[in-house]
Design a protein around this motif. Structure first.
Motif, mmCIF file in Angstrom:
data_model
loop_
_atom_site.group_PDB
_atom_site.id
_atom_site.type_symbol
_atom_site.label_atom_id
_atom_site.label_comp_id
_atom_site.label_asym_id
_atom_site.label_seq_id
_atom_site.Cartn_x
_atom_site.Cartn_y
_atom_site.Cartn_z
ATOM 1 N N ARG A 70 -0.747 -5.474 -1.119
ATOM 2 C CA ARG A 70 -2.239 -5.547 -1.909
ATOM 3 C C ARG A 70 -2.182 -6.162 -3.180
ATOM 4 N NH1 ARG A 70 -4.786 -1.104 1.276
ATOM 5 N NH2 ARG A 70 -3.760 -1.281 3.198
ATOM 6 N N HIS A 111 0.744 -1.186 0.041
ATOM 7 C CA HIS A 111 -0.006 0.034 0.065
ATOM 8 C C HIS A 111 0.702 1.226 -0.075
ATOM 9 C CE1 HIS A 111 -3.001 2.903 0.976
ATOM 10 N NE2 HIS A 111 -2.370 3.178 2.113
ATOM 11 N N GLU A 130 -6.641 -6.991 0.109
ATOM 12 C CA GLU A 130 -5.345 -6.732 1.156
ATOM 13 C C GLU A 130 -4.734 -8.160 1.584
ATOM 14 O OE1 GLU A 130 -4.528 -4.519 5.168
ATOM 15 O OE2 GLU A 130 -6.521 -5.083 4.862
ATOM 16 N N GLU A 142 -7.814 -1.728 -6.470
ATOM 17 C CA GLU A 142 -7.297 -2.569 -5.412
ATOM 18 C C GLU A 142 -8.256 -3.710 -5.046
ATOM 19 O OE1 GLU A 142 -6.730 -2.005 -0.666
ATOM 20 O OE2 GLU A 142 -5.554 -0.476 -2.088
#
Length: 293
Positions: free
Chosen positions: A188, A73, A88, A85
């Motif tokens: 990510r 990130h 995560e 995105e």
């Protein structure tokens, strides 16, 4: 599907490389890096892997050279990359904590807060991030780019550094004190906007994300199997934390059932004696490859 359909996927070279390749293997993708080629082998004809420095991946995804990639990130922010995105992923085995970019100074420095940086000099690899941080606090200071290993510079060449840390132990070992945290960062999975609009590529990226997430979820969990008499089942279930309700099935021996569940690995050592005391027998603990919700 035509033969030309391929997804170009950027993986971080360097410190995250080994962890990422290991996670990809758990997700079901065998990647082999050869010293003779910068293009690694992967046992999926629809994937083209590129190993690129984490610092640069978001730029290449933004510009379309890569369809997707894994990067921090922090570098997406530093490069001001316009990307989608997807998810995560906490990779660090050591701490499972986000990495932090921190402002650090020598232990005996008079600098106690960001305001004390007025007119001072700071060395860092994340120049844009640091400049944004100073601007936010209304502080004017000189920010110079530094290729990693900035710890020693704080004692001789500059007034402060902005450095990446997970536990802070390296900074303490170098007699440095953390003043503030600028940004917390986790890896990510990101995608190029055009690739994300492409039906085939998006499905491929989503499948990758699903399998990766499943592999990461499995790392912190184990499976438990045990047998218990029906009359002790209620007592046993009360001391069993479960991801979902445990699976209970009858055994050929009358009055006995088998119980199977998935739990966090860190609670197993305390749990097994309790299960035994509650009447469980034949307790088996086994590792998991993937947990997909």
């Amino acid at each position: 599907m035509s033969d030309k359909q391929k997804l170009r996927f950027g993986l971080p070279k360097g410190s995250l490389q080994e962890a990422t390749i290991e996670k990809m293997a758990k997700a079901g993708f065998n990647i082999q890096v050869s010293s003779r080629s910068y293009i690694p082998y992967v046992d999926d004809e629809e994937l083209e892997i590129r190993l690129i420095r984490a610092q640069e991946i978001s730029r290449y995804v933004d510009h379309g050279y890569l369809d997707c990639g894994i990067t921090g990130h922090d570098w997406i922010t530093e490069n001001d990359s316009d990307v989608h995105e997807v998810g995560e992923f906490l990779f660090s085995k050591a701490t499972r904590q986000p990495a932090r970019w921190v402002l650090a100074v020598p232990e005996d420095s008079k600098i106690k807060s960001v305001k004390d940086l007025e007119g001072k000099r700071i060395a860092t690899e994340v120049v844009n991030l640091t400049k944004q941080y100073l601007k936010k606090h209304g502080v004017k200071a000189e920010v110079e780019f530094s290729w990693g290993a900035t710890e020693f510079k704080a004692h001789e060449l500059v007034d402060a550094i902005v450095e990446l840390t997970e536990t802070g132990s390296s900074l303490r070992a170098n007699r440095l004190r953390i003043v503030d945290t600028l940004l917390s960062s986790t890896p990510r999975l990101i995608a190029n906007h055009q690739a994300w609009k492409d039906k085939w590529k998006r499905a491929k990226i989503e499948n990758l994300a699903l399998l990766l997430k499943g592999a990461l979820e499995a790392e912190a969990k184990v499976g438990l199997k045990m047998n218990v008499q029906q009359r002790n089942l209620e007592k046993l279930l009360q001391c069993l934390p479960s991801l979902r309700n445990p699976t209970i099935s009858g055994l050929s021996q009358s009055g006995w059932v088998a119980v199977e569940t998935i739990i966090d690995e860190h609670v197993v050592r305390d749990l097994i004696p309790k299960l035994k005391a509650a009447g469980a027998e034949g307790i088996i603990e086994y590792p998991l490859n993937k947990v997909v919700y």
